[in-house]
Design a protein around this motif. Sequence first.
Motif, PDB file in Angstrom:
ATOM      1  N   ALA A  72       0.822  -1.202   0.000  1.00 55.54           N
ATOM      2  CA  ALA A  72       0.000   0.000   0.000  1.00 55.54           C
ATOM      3  C   ALA A  72       0.861   1.259   0.000  1.00 55.54           C
ATOM      4  O   ALA A  72       0.434   2.300  -0.511  1.00 55.54           O
ATOM      5  CB  ALA A  72      -0.924   0.003   1.203  1.00 55.54           C
ATOM      6  N   ASP A  76      -0.573   2.795  -5.664  1.00 56.57           N
ATOM      7  CA  ASP A  76      -1.773   3.593  -5.406  1.00 56.57           C
ATOM      8  C   ASP A  76      -3.029   2.749  -5.595  1.00 56.57           C
ATOM      9  O   ASP A  76      -2.951   1.555  -5.904  1.00 56.57           O
ATOM     10  CB  ASP A  76      -1.795   4.856  -6.283  1.00 56.57           C
ATOM     11  CG  ASP A  76      -1.793   4.525  -7.764  1.00 56.57           C
ATOM     12  OD1 ASP A  76      -2.009   3.351  -8.122  1.00 56.57           O
ATOM     13  OD2 ASP A  76      -1.582   5.452  -8.577  1.00 56.57           O
ATOM     14  N   GLU A  77      -4.180   3.344  -5.419  1.00 56.22           N
ATOM     15  CA  GLU A  77      -5.443   2.614  -5.484  1.00 56.22           C
ATOM     16  C   GLU A  77      -5.713   2.013  -6.854  1.00 56.22           C
ATOM     17  O   GLU A  77      -6.409   1.012  -6.983  1.00 56.22           O
ATOM     18  CB  GLU A  77      -6.620   3.535  -5.110  1.00 56.22           C
ATOM     19  CG  GLU A  77      -6.621   3.996  -3.679  1.00 56.22           C
ATOM     20  CD  GLU A  77      -5.685   5.195  -3.463  1.00 56.22           C
ATOM     21  OE1 GLU A  77      -5.326   5.874  -4.445  1.00 56.22           O
ATOM     22  OE2 GLU A  77      -5.298   5.431  -2.312  1.00 56.22           O
ATOM     23  N   ASP A  78      -5.153   2.634  -7.914  1.00 56.48           N
ATOM     24  CA  ASP A  78      -5.361   2.141  -9.279  1.00 56.48           C
ATOM     25  C   ASP A  78      -4.393   1.027  -9.652  1.00 56.48           C
ATOM     26  O   ASP A  78      -4.483   0.461 -10.740  1.00 56.48           O
ATOM     27  CB  ASP A  78      -5.213   3.296 -10.277  1.00 56.48           C
ATOM     28  CG  ASP A  78      -6.246   4.395 -10.028  1.00 56.48           C
ATOM     29  OD1 ASP A  78      -7.354   4.045  -9.563  1.00 56.48           O
ATOM     30  OD2 ASP A  78      -5.937   5.571 -10.288  1.00 56.48           O
TER      31      ASP A  78
END
Length: 109
Positions: A72, A76-78
Amino acid sequence: MADTADTRTPAQIEADIRRRREVLAETLDEIGMRVHPKTIVGDAKAKVVANLDHTVGRAYVQVNRVVTDVRAQFVDEDGGLRVERVVPVALVAVGLVGLLALGTRRRRG
């Protein structure tokens, strides 16, 4: 006063005694199996394996959490890399490898 006279025939008494002996023999066999050294060792091994499985399972969960937390930090979230965090870590890693390489050259020479 209660009547304690036994109204069973001698054959019935002998059959009851025979059944009781069979039950006692089975119970003694079971006790013999439980206190046999191989059974005790097998039970102890089973407990150790169960505890080890439990400990390994907990360790796996902890390692999985750490890996997820580290991932994490760098993703990143993508799913793309966070370059602002990857580049400094890569530079530090290259620097450490370089220092180790120089240190081993000096010892050999």
